[in-house]
Scaffold this motif. Structure first.
Motif, PDB file in Angstrom:
ATOM      1  N   MET A   1      45.789  44.670  54.330  1.00 57.94           N
ATOM      2  CA  MET A   1      44.855  43.818  53.640  1.00 57.94           C
ATOM      3  C   MET A   1      44.931  44.124  52.148  1.00 57.94           C
ATOM      4  O   MET A   1      44.873  45.270  51.721  1.00 57.94           O
ATOM      5  N   ALA A   2      45.040  43.071  51.354  1.00 60.02           N
ATOM      6  CA  ALA A   2      45.195  43.230  49.907  1.00 60.02           C
ATOM      7  C   ALA A   2      43.829  43.415  49.273  1.00 60.02           C
ATOM      8  O   ALA A   2      42.841  42.813  49.701  1.00 60.02           O
ATOM      9  N   GLY A   3      43.758  44.237  48.233  1.00 61.60           N
ATOM     10  CA  GLY A   3      42.512  44.481  47.525  1.00 61.60           C
ATOM     11  C   GLY A   3      42.253  43.421  46.461  1.00 61.60           C
ATOM     12  O   GLY A   3      43.078  42.537  46.215  1.00 61.60           O
ATOM     13  N   TYR A   4      41.113  43.533  45.836  1.00 66.68           N
ATOM     14  CA  TYR A   4      40.738  42.582  44.789  1.00 66.68           C
ATOM     15  C   TYR A   4      41.522  42.899  43.528  1.00 66.68           C
ATOM     16  O   TYR A   4      41.586  44.056  43.087  1.00 66.68           O
ATOM     17  N   LYS A   5      42.098  41.863  42.918  1.00 66.57           N
ATOM     18  CA  LYS A   5      42.841  42.031  41.679  1.00 66.57           C
ATOM     19  C   LYS A   5      42.079  41.263  40.597  1.00 66.57           C
ATOM     20  O   LYS A   5      41.962  40.036  40.655  1.00 66.57           O
ATOM     21  N   PRO A   6      41.514  41.956  39.600  1.00 69.86           N
ATOM     22  CA  PRO A   6      40.760  41.252  38.560  1.00 69.86           C
ATOM     23  C   PRO A   6      41.681  40.348  37.753  1.00 69.86           C
ATOM     24  O   PRO A   6      42.851  40.660  37.557  1.00 69.86           O
ATOM     25  N   PRO A   7      41.151  39.213  37.272  1.00 73.52           N
ATOM     26  CA  PRO A   7      42.000  38.295  36.499  1.00 73.52           C
ATOM     27  C   PRO A   7      42.373  38.926  35.150  1.00 73.52           C
ATOM     28  O   PRO A   7      41.594  39.660  34.553  1.00 73.52           O
ATOM     29  N   SER A   8      43.551  38.586  34.703  1.00 71.98           N
ATOM     30  CA  SER A   8      44.016  39.128  33.431  1.00 71.98           C
ATOM     31  C   SER A   8      43.354  38.369  32.274  1.00 71.98           C
ATOM     32  O   SER A   8      42.695  37.346  32.469  1.00 71.98           O
ATOM     33  N   PHE A   9      43.579  38.863  31.058  1.00 73.06           N
ATOM     34  CA  PHE A   9      42.999  38.221  29.873  1.00 73.06           C
ATOM     35  C   PHE A   9      43.508  36.792  29.736  1.00 73.06           C
ATOM     36  O   PHE A   9      42.740  35.871  29.436  1.00 73.06           O
ATOM     37  N   ALA A  10      44.769  36.587  29.972  1.00 69.51           N
ATOM     38  CA  ALA A  10      45.358  35.249  29.853  1.00 69.51           C
ATOM     39  C   ALA A  10      44.739  34.296  30.873  1.00 69.51           C
ATOM     40  O   ALA A  10      44.462  33.124  30.570  1.00 69.51           O
ATOM     41  N   GLU A  11      44.524  34.795  32.089  1.00 66.37           N
ATOM     42  CA  GLU A  11      43.920  33.942  33.125  1.00 66.37           C
ATOM     43  C   GLU A  11      42.470  33.584  32.763  1.00 66.37           C
ATOM     44  O   GLU A  11      42.033  32.456  32.961  1.00 66.37           O
ATOM     45  N   ARG A  12      41.738  34.555  32.211  1.00 65.07           N
ATOM     46  CA  ARG A  12      40.339  34.293  31.816  1.00 65.07           C
ATOM     47  C   ARG A  12      40.272  33.287  30.668  1.00 65.07           C
ATOM     48  O   ARG A  12      39.441  32.381  30.682  1.00 65.07           O
TER      49      ARG A  12
END
Length: 108
Positions: A1-12
């Motif tokens: 199961m994959a963990g949570y990956k916070p969005p990068s600055f570019a994605e935000r």
């Protein structure tokens, strides 16, 4: 199961830009107000301001009346607190005789 990956600055920043453009598009699609609607809103705002001003004037008048009443009560209390003038011996005798005469007159 994959963990949570916070969005990068570019994605935000991309998500914020997309939201901004969608919001602007929504505002541009909105129909402008008609002159009648603008006049009705202005009239309604003027009526509200008149009501507020009238209420403010009534509150000021009531406050002034309360202050005047308080000053009047204070003056009355000061007048009541002043010592009563002392009667002379002759005046006290005259008052006593008057009470005596009144009592005798009632008894008859």
């Amino acid at each position: 199961m994959a963990g949570y990956k916070p969005p990068s600055f570019a994605e935000r920043t991309a998500a914020a830009a997309a939201a901004r453009t969608a919001s602007l598009a929504k505002l541009k699609a909105k129909a402008p107000l008609s002159p009648e609607e603008l006049a009705a809103r202005a009239r309604k705002a003027a009526e509200q301001e008149a009501r507020v001003a009238q209420k403010r004037e009534a509150a000021l008048a009531a406050s002034a009346a309360r202050k005047a009443e308080a000053a009047k009560r204070k003056e009355e209390a000061a007048a009541a607190a002043q010592p009563k003038p002392q009667l002379s011996e002759e005046e006290r005798k005259a008052a006593r005789d008057a009470r005596y005469a009144a009592r005798k007159a009632r008894a008859k």
